[in-house]
Design a protein around this motif. Structure first.
Motif, PDB file in Angstrom:
ATOM      1  N   VAL A  46       0.848  -1.205   0.000  1.00  0.00           N
ATOM      2  CA  VAL A  46       0.000   0.000   0.000  1.00  0.00           C
ATOM      3  C   VAL A  46       0.879   1.249   0.000  1.00  0.00           C
ATOM      4  N   SER A  47       1.940   1.227   0.766  1.00  0.00           N
ATOM      5  CA  SER A  47       2.871   2.355   0.810  1.00  0.00           C
ATOM      6  C   SER A  47       3.503   2.585  -0.563  1.00  0.00           C
ATOM      7  N   ASN A  48       3.871   1.514  -1.250  1.00  0.00           N
ATOM      8  CA  ASN A  48       4.440   1.636  -2.596  1.00  0.00           C
ATOM      9  C   ASN A  48       3.417   2.184  -3.583  1.00  0.00           C
ATOM     10  N   TRP A  49       2.146   1.803  -3.432  1.00  0.00           N
ATOM     11  CA  TRP A  49       1.082   2.366  -4.277  1.00  0.00           C
ATOM     12  C   TRP A  49       0.973   3.866  -4.047  1.00  0.00           C
ATOM     13  N   GLU A  50       0.988   4.269  -2.789  1.00  0.00           N
ATOM     14  CA  GLU A  50       0.843   5.693  -2.458  1.00  0.00           C
ATOM     15  C   GLU A  50       2.009   6.519  -2.964  1.00  0.00           C
ATOM     16  N   LYS A  51       3.216   5.978  -2.894  1.00  0.00           N
ATOM     17  CA  LYS A  51       4.409   6.706  -3.334  1.00  0.00           C
ATOM     18  C   LYS A  51       4.571   6.671  -4.848  1.00  0.00           C
ATOM     19  N   GLY A  52       3.768   5.847  -5.518  1.00  0.00           N
ATOM     20  CA  GLY A  52       3.866   5.738  -6.968  1.00  0.00           C
ATOM     21  C   GLY A  52       4.992   4.842  -7.421  1.00  0.00           C
ATOM     22  N   ILE A  53       5.565   4.088  -6.498  1.00  0.00           N
ATOM     23  CA  ILE A  53       6.657   3.177  -6.849  1.00  0.00           C
ATOM     24  C   ILE A  53       6.132   2.051  -7.731  1.00  0.00           C
ATOM     25  N   ILE A  54       4.961   1.525  -7.376  1.00  0.00           N
ATOM     26  CA  ILE A  54       4.287   0.535  -8.229  1.00  0.00           C
ATOM     27  C   ILE A  54       2.841   0.975  -8.430  1.00  0.00           C
ATOM     28  N   GLN A  55       2.299   0.624  -9.561  1.00  0.00           N
ATOM     29  CA  GLN A  55       0.919   0.966  -9.911  1.00  0.00           C
ATOM     30  C   GLN A  55      -0.024  -0.078  -9.328  1.00  0.00           C
ATOM     31  N   PRO A  56      -1.052   0.343  -8.602  1.00  0.00           N
ATOM     32  CA  PRO A  56      -2.022  -0.641  -8.095  1.00  0.00           C
ATOM     33  C   PRO A  56      -2.772  -1.301  -9.259  1.00  0.00           C
ATOM     34  N   PRO A  57      -3.246  -2.513  -9.067  1.00  0.00           N
ATOM     35  CA  PRO A  57      -4.061  -3.159 -10.107  1.00  0.00           C
ATOM     36  C   PRO A  57      -5.322  -2.331 -10.405  1.00  0.00           C
ATOM     37  N   ARG A  58      -5.822  -2.453 -11.620  1.00  0.00           N
ATOM     38  CA  ARG A  58      -7.044  -1.727 -12.010  1.00  0.00           C
ATOM     39  C   ARG A  58      -8.184  -2.020 -11.054  1.00  0.00           C
ATOM     40  N   ALA A  59      -8.271  -3.261 -10.605  1.00  0.00           N
ATOM     41  CA  ALA A  59      -9.363  -3.651  -9.707  1.00  0.00           C
ATOM     42  C   ALA A  59      -9.339  -2.831  -8.422  1.00  0.00           C
ATOM     43  N   VAL A  60      -8.155  -2.481  -7.950  1.00  0.00           N
ATOM     44  CA  VAL A  60      -8.038  -1.666  -6.743  1.00  0.00           C
ATOM     45  C   VAL A  60      -8.616  -0.277  -7.005  1.00  0.00           C
ATOM     46  N   PHE A  61      -8.282   0.321  -8.152  1.00  0.00           N
ATOM     47  CA  PHE A  61      -8.836   1.633  -8.486  1.00  0.00           C
ATOM     48  C   PHE A  61     -10.348   1.565  -8.648  1.00  0.00           C
ATOM     49  N   ILE A  62     -10.836   0.523  -9.286  1.00  0.00           N
ATOM     50  CA  ILE A  62     -12.289   0.375  -9.454  1.00  0.00           C
ATOM     51  C   ILE A  62     -12.966   0.342  -8.089  1.00  0.00           C
ATOM     52  N   CYS A  63     -12.428  -0.467  -7.185  1.00  0.00           N
ATOM     53  CA  CYS A  63     -13.010  -0.564  -5.842  1.00  0.00           C
ATOM     54  C   CYS A  63     -12.987   0.783  -5.130  1.00  0.00           C
ATOM     55  N   LEU A  64     -11.860   1.470  -5.166  1.00  0.00           N
ATOM     56  CA  LEU A  64     -11.774   2.760  -4.481  1.00  0.00           C
ATOM     57  C   LEU A  64     -12.740   3.775  -5.086  1.00  0.00           C
ATOM     58  N   GLN A  65     -12.875   3.745  -6.406  1.00  0.00           N
ATOM     59  CA  GLN A  65     -13.795   4.668  -7.057  1.00  0.00           C
ATOM     60  C   GLN A  65     -15.228   4.370  -6.650  1.00  0.00           C
ATOM     61  N   LEU A  66     -15.587   3.100  -6.588  1.00  0.00           N
ATOM     62  CA  LEU A  66     -16.935   2.737  -6.147  1.00  0.00           C
ATOM     63  C   LEU A  66     -17.141   3.082  -4.675  1.00  0.00           C
ATOM     64  N   PHE A  67     -16.152   2.765  -3.833  1.00  0.00           N
ATOM     65  CA  PHE A  67     -16.267   3.043  -2.404  1.00  0.00           C
ATOM     66  C   PHE A  67     -16.346   4.534  -2.122  1.00  0.00           C
ATOM     67  N   SER A  68     -15.755   5.346  -2.999  1.00  0.00           N
ATOM     68  CA  SER A  68     -15.751   6.801  -2.782  1.00  0.00           C
ATOM     69  C   SER A  68     -17.118   7.421  -3.034  1.00  0.00           C
ATOM     70  N   GLY A  69     -17.958   6.727  -3.811  1.00  0.00           N
ATOM     71  CA  GLY A  69     -19.267   7.282  -4.152  1.00  0.00           C
ATOM     72  C   GLY A  69     -19.217   8.224  -5.344  1.00  0.00           C
ATOM     73  N   ARG A  70     -18.045   8.493  -5.846  1.00  0.00           N
ATOM     74  CA  ARG A  70     -17.883   9.372  -7.008  1.00  0.00           C
ATOM     75  C   ARG A  70     -18.135   8.559  -8.269  1.00  0.00           C
ATOM     76  N   LEU A  71     -18.922   9.105  -9.183  1.00  0.00           N
ATOM     77  CA  LEU A  71     -19.249   8.382 -10.414  1.00  0.00           C
ATOM     78  C   LEU A  71     -18.504   8.935 -11.624  1.00  0.00           C
ATOM     79  N   ASP A  72     -17.570   9.832 -11.405  1.00  0.00           N
ATOM     80  CA  ASP A  72     -16.811  10.450 -12.491  1.00  0.00           C
ATOM     81  C   ASP A  72     -16.103   9.416 -13.372  1.00  0.00           C
ATOM     82  N   PHE A  73     -15.677   8.316 -12.780  1.00  0.00           N
ATOM     83  CA  PHE A  73     -14.919   7.317 -13.520  1.00  0.00           C
ATOM     84  C   PHE A  73     -15.745   6.633 -14.597  1.00  0.00           C
ATOM     85  N   LEU A  74     -17.071   6.814 -14.567  1.00  0.00           N
ATOM     86  CA  LEU A  74     -17.925   6.211 -15.590  1.00  0.00           C
ATOM     87  C   LEU A  74     -17.890   6.988 -16.905  1.00  0.00           C
TER      88      LEU A  74
END
Length: 152
Positions: A46-74
């Motif tokens: 998680v720390s490496n994701w935050e620092k941009g050292i490695i890119q999180p999997p797309r599924a992680v971004f999808i989950c965070l976008q859904l959990f955030s309640g923001r629909l902009d990603f659609l």
């Protein structure tokens, strides 16, 4: 839109280049420990994701976008819309639609179809013929009838 090996492919996930993993995590209201539990990774990942050292999997971004309640990603048409935990979608203008209103849309279509059929029957009786038709264009129903010849 993403370029992969010279081929354009459409993706359903819109991740703004300016929005980092950390921002999406915060918008979703998740702590680093929450991400460790939900995504079943260790804190270092998680720390490496935050620092941009490695890119999180797309599924992680999808989950965070859904959990955030923001629909902009659609896509751009959903920009500014928010999904609340109580099942309400709020527009950028402050209008809202509840889950049960969306669910009831099917009944509006059924009712409109019955009303249309009844209107056609009434027009056919009034014209003493069965050549009345209805055409729907841009949510406007136009009724037309051909002249009926009466039998002598």
């Amino acid at each position: 839109m993403v370029l992969k090996q010279g081929v354009k492919t459409m993706t359903y996930v819109f991740v703004d280049d300016k929005s980092s993993f950390k921002q999406w995590r915060q918008w979703a209201g998740y702590t680093i420990d929450d991400c460790v539990k939900v995504f079943q990774v260790n804190k270092r990942t998680v720390s490496n994701w935050e620092k941009g050292i490695i890119q999180p999997p797309r599924a992680v971004f999808i989950c965070l976008q859904l959990f955030s309640g923001r629909l902009d990603f659609l896509g751009k048409h959903w920009s500014g819309f928010r999904l609340a935990q109580d099942g309400c979608i709020t527009s950028p203008d402050g209008d809202h639609v509840w889950w049960y209103e969306i669910k009831s849309i099917q009944y509006l279509y059924i009712s409109a179809k019955k009303d249309r059929a009844e209107t056609l029957r009434i027009l056919e009786r009034q014209n003493n013929c069965s050549t009345v038709s209805a055409h729907t264009t841009r949510n406007v129903i136009t009724f037309s009838s051909k002249s009926c010849s009466s039998k002598s």
